[in-house]
Design a protein around this motif. Structure first.
Motif, PDB file in Angstrom:
ATOM      1  N   TYR A 180       0.797  -1.235   0.000  1.00  0.00           N
ATOM      2  CA  TYR A 180       0.000   0.000   0.000  1.00  0.00           C
ATOM      3  C   TYR A 180       0.825   1.277   0.000  1.00  0.00           C
ATOM      4  O   TYR A 180       0.283   2.348   0.132  1.00  0.00           O
ATOM      5  CB  TYR A 180      -0.985  -0.004   1.178  1.00  0.00           C
ATOM      6  CG  TYR A 180      -2.267  -0.746   0.860  1.00  0.00           C
ATOM      7  CD1 TYR A 180      -3.411  -0.054   0.464  1.00  0.00           C
ATOM      8  CD2 TYR A 180      -2.334  -2.133   0.929  1.00  0.00           C
ATOM      9  CE1 TYR A 180      -4.585  -0.710   0.161  1.00  0.00           C
ATOM     10  CE2 TYR A 180      -3.504  -2.812   0.624  1.00  0.00           C
ATOM     11  CZ  TYR A 180      -4.627  -2.107   0.242  1.00  0.00           C
ATOM     12  OH  TYR A 180      -5.777  -2.769  -0.059  1.00  0.00           O
TER      13      TYR A 180
ATOM     14  N   ARG B 214       2.732   4.410  -1.428  1.00  0.00           N
ATOM     15  CA  ARG B 214       2.755   5.221  -2.638  1.00  0.00           C
ATOM     16  C   ARG B 214       3.482   6.512  -2.342  1.00  0.00           C
ATOM     17  O   ARG B 214       3.162   7.172  -1.355  1.00  0.00           O
ATOM     18  CB  ARG B 214       1.333   5.602  -3.081  1.00  0.00           C
ATOM     19  CG  ARG B 214       0.713   4.635  -4.033  1.00  0.00           C
ATOM     20  CD  ARG B 214      -0.664   5.114  -4.467  1.00  0.00           C
ATOM     21  NE  ARG B 214      -1.293   4.094  -5.287  1.00  0.00           N
ATOM     22  CZ  ARG B 214      -2.586   4.070  -5.589  1.00  0.00           C
ATOM     23  NH1 ARG B 214      -3.381   5.021  -5.121  1.00  0.00           N
ATOM     24  NH2 ARG B 214      -3.070   3.118  -6.344  1.00  0.00           N
ATOM     25  N   GLY B 215       4.412   6.901  -3.211  1.00  0.00           N
ATOM     26  CA  GLY B 215       5.087   8.168  -3.008  1.00  0.00           C
ATOM     27  C   GLY B 215       6.588   8.023  -3.175  1.00  0.00           C
ATOM     28  O   GLY B 215       7.096   6.929  -3.447  1.00  0.00           O
TER      29      GLY B 215
ATOM     30  N   PHE C 207       9.372   4.887  -2.853  1.00  0.00           N
ATOM     31  CA  PHE C 207       8.765   3.576  -3.127  1.00  0.00           C
ATOM     32  C   PHE C 207       9.771   2.568  -3.679  1.00  0.00           C
ATOM     33  O   PHE C 207       9.809   1.413  -3.230  1.00  0.00           O
ATOM     34  CB  PHE C 207       7.610   3.731  -4.130  1.00  0.00           C
ATOM     35  CG  PHE C 207       7.034   2.411  -4.569  1.00  0.00           C
ATOM     36  CD1 PHE C 207       5.979   1.829  -3.870  1.00  0.00           C
ATOM     37  CD2 PHE C 207       7.542   1.740  -5.675  1.00  0.00           C
ATOM     38  CE1 PHE C 207       5.458   0.592  -4.253  1.00  0.00           C
ATOM     39  CE2 PHE C 207       7.025   0.514  -6.068  1.00  0.00           C
ATOM     40  CZ  PHE C 207       5.988  -0.054  -5.362  1.00  0.00           C
TER      41      PHE C 207
ATOM     42  N   HIS D 205       9.830  -0.365  -1.059  1.00  0.00           N
ATOM     43  CA  HIS D 205       9.001  -1.532  -1.419  1.00  0.00           C
ATOM     44  C   HIS D 205       9.813  -2.832  -1.312  1.00  0.00           C
ATOM     45  O   HIS D 205       9.405  -3.749  -0.577  1.00  0.00           O
ATOM     46  CB  HIS D 205       8.423  -1.305  -2.827  1.00  0.00           C
ATOM     47  CG  HIS D 205       7.611  -2.436  -3.351  1.00  0.00           C
ATOM     48  ND1 HIS D 205       6.345  -2.745  -2.875  1.00  0.00           N
ATOM     49  CD2 HIS D 205       7.882  -3.338  -4.324  1.00  0.00           C
ATOM     50  CE1 HIS D 205       5.880  -3.788  -3.536  1.00  0.00           C
ATOM     51  NE2 HIS D 205       6.789  -4.169  -4.417  1.00  0.00           N
TER      52      HIS D 205
ATOM     53  N   TRP E  92      -5.612   4.028   0.789  1.00  0.00           N
ATOM     54  CA  TRP E  92      -4.485   4.662   0.091  1.00  0.00           C
ATOM     55  C   TRP E  92      -4.121   6.029   0.651  1.00  0.00           C
ATOM     56  O   TRP E  92      -3.368   6.768   0.045  1.00  0.00           O
ATOM     57  CB  TRP E  92      -4.799   4.776  -1.404  1.00  0.00           C
ATOM     58  CG  TRP E  92      -5.006   3.442  -2.030  1.00  0.00           C
ATOM     59  CD1 TRP E  92      -6.193   2.852  -2.348  1.00  0.00           C
ATOM     60  CD2 TRP E  92      -3.982   2.499  -2.404  1.00  0.00           C
ATOM     61  NE1 TRP E  92      -5.975   1.608  -2.878  1.00  0.00           N
ATOM     62  CE2 TRP E  92      -4.632   1.370  -2.938  1.00  0.00           C
ATOM     63  CE3 TRP E  92      -2.586   2.510  -2.329  1.00  0.00           C
ATOM     64  CZ2 TRP E  92      -3.929   0.250  -3.391  1.00  0.00           C
ATOM     65  CZ3 TRP E  92      -1.882   1.391  -2.783  1.00  0.00           C
ATOM     66  CH2 TRP E  92      -2.553   0.288  -3.310  1.00  0.00           C
TER      67      TRP E  92
END
Ligand SMILES: [Fe+2]
Length: 153
Positions: free
Chosen positions: A30, A32-33, A36, A40, A88
């Motif tokens: 989840y 985002r930005g 990442f 991630h 989100w």
């Protein structure tokens, strides 16, 4: 020696590490930005570490005559780590902070594990909890640094 408190804390750790792994997986999916691309895959590394500790603590529990919890229902009921359905709307820093909170809880739990296993004369379990705690603390330092804070340990 019965080592009841040690067994209880090992089982608590089994439940909490399982749930922490689900939390990190949620963060992995989840986020985002900016950041990442490195954070991630970093969450994959954290899951590997958590799952390694989970397996080691579960098998230590079996070795000393205990029975680890092993269903999702048991993990959820026993664990004190919070995990809500994701949306989100959180920043990556907020998500990292959730991971830090869970890791600090785990580090405290492992400290209790060290104390209980020392009291109950189980140096091997104490050693396992000690190295697992050291790994968590190093990760806490790194995650806190990522969001611009001191480790606060
Ligand atoms: Fe993935």
């Amino acid at each position: 020696m019965s080592r009841e408190k040690t067994k209880e804390l090992l089982n608590q750790s089994v439940a909490d590490l399982s749930k922490a792994s689900a939390l990190v997986h949620q963060v992995h999916w989840y986020m985002r930005g900016p950041g990442f691309m490195k954070l991630h895959p970093k969450m994959d590394e954290l899951m590997d570490q958590l799952n390694g500790a989970l397996d080691e603590l579960s098998e230590r529990l079996i070795t000393i005559g205990g029975s680890p919890v092993s269903t999702l229902k048991e993990f959820d009921e026993l664990s004190k780590i919070e995990l809500e359905p994701a949306d989100w709307n959180k920043s990556i820093a907020e998500r990292i902070e959730e991971v830090v909170t869970a890791y600090k809880y785990l580090a405290d739990l492992f400290e209790q594990g060290i104390e209980a296993s020392d009291e109950e004369g189980d140096a091997v379990t104490s050693d396992i909890f000690t190295s697992a705690k050291g790994g968590l603390e190093k990760t806490i330092w790194m995650l806190e640094s990522e969001i611009g804070r001191a480790p606060g340990l």
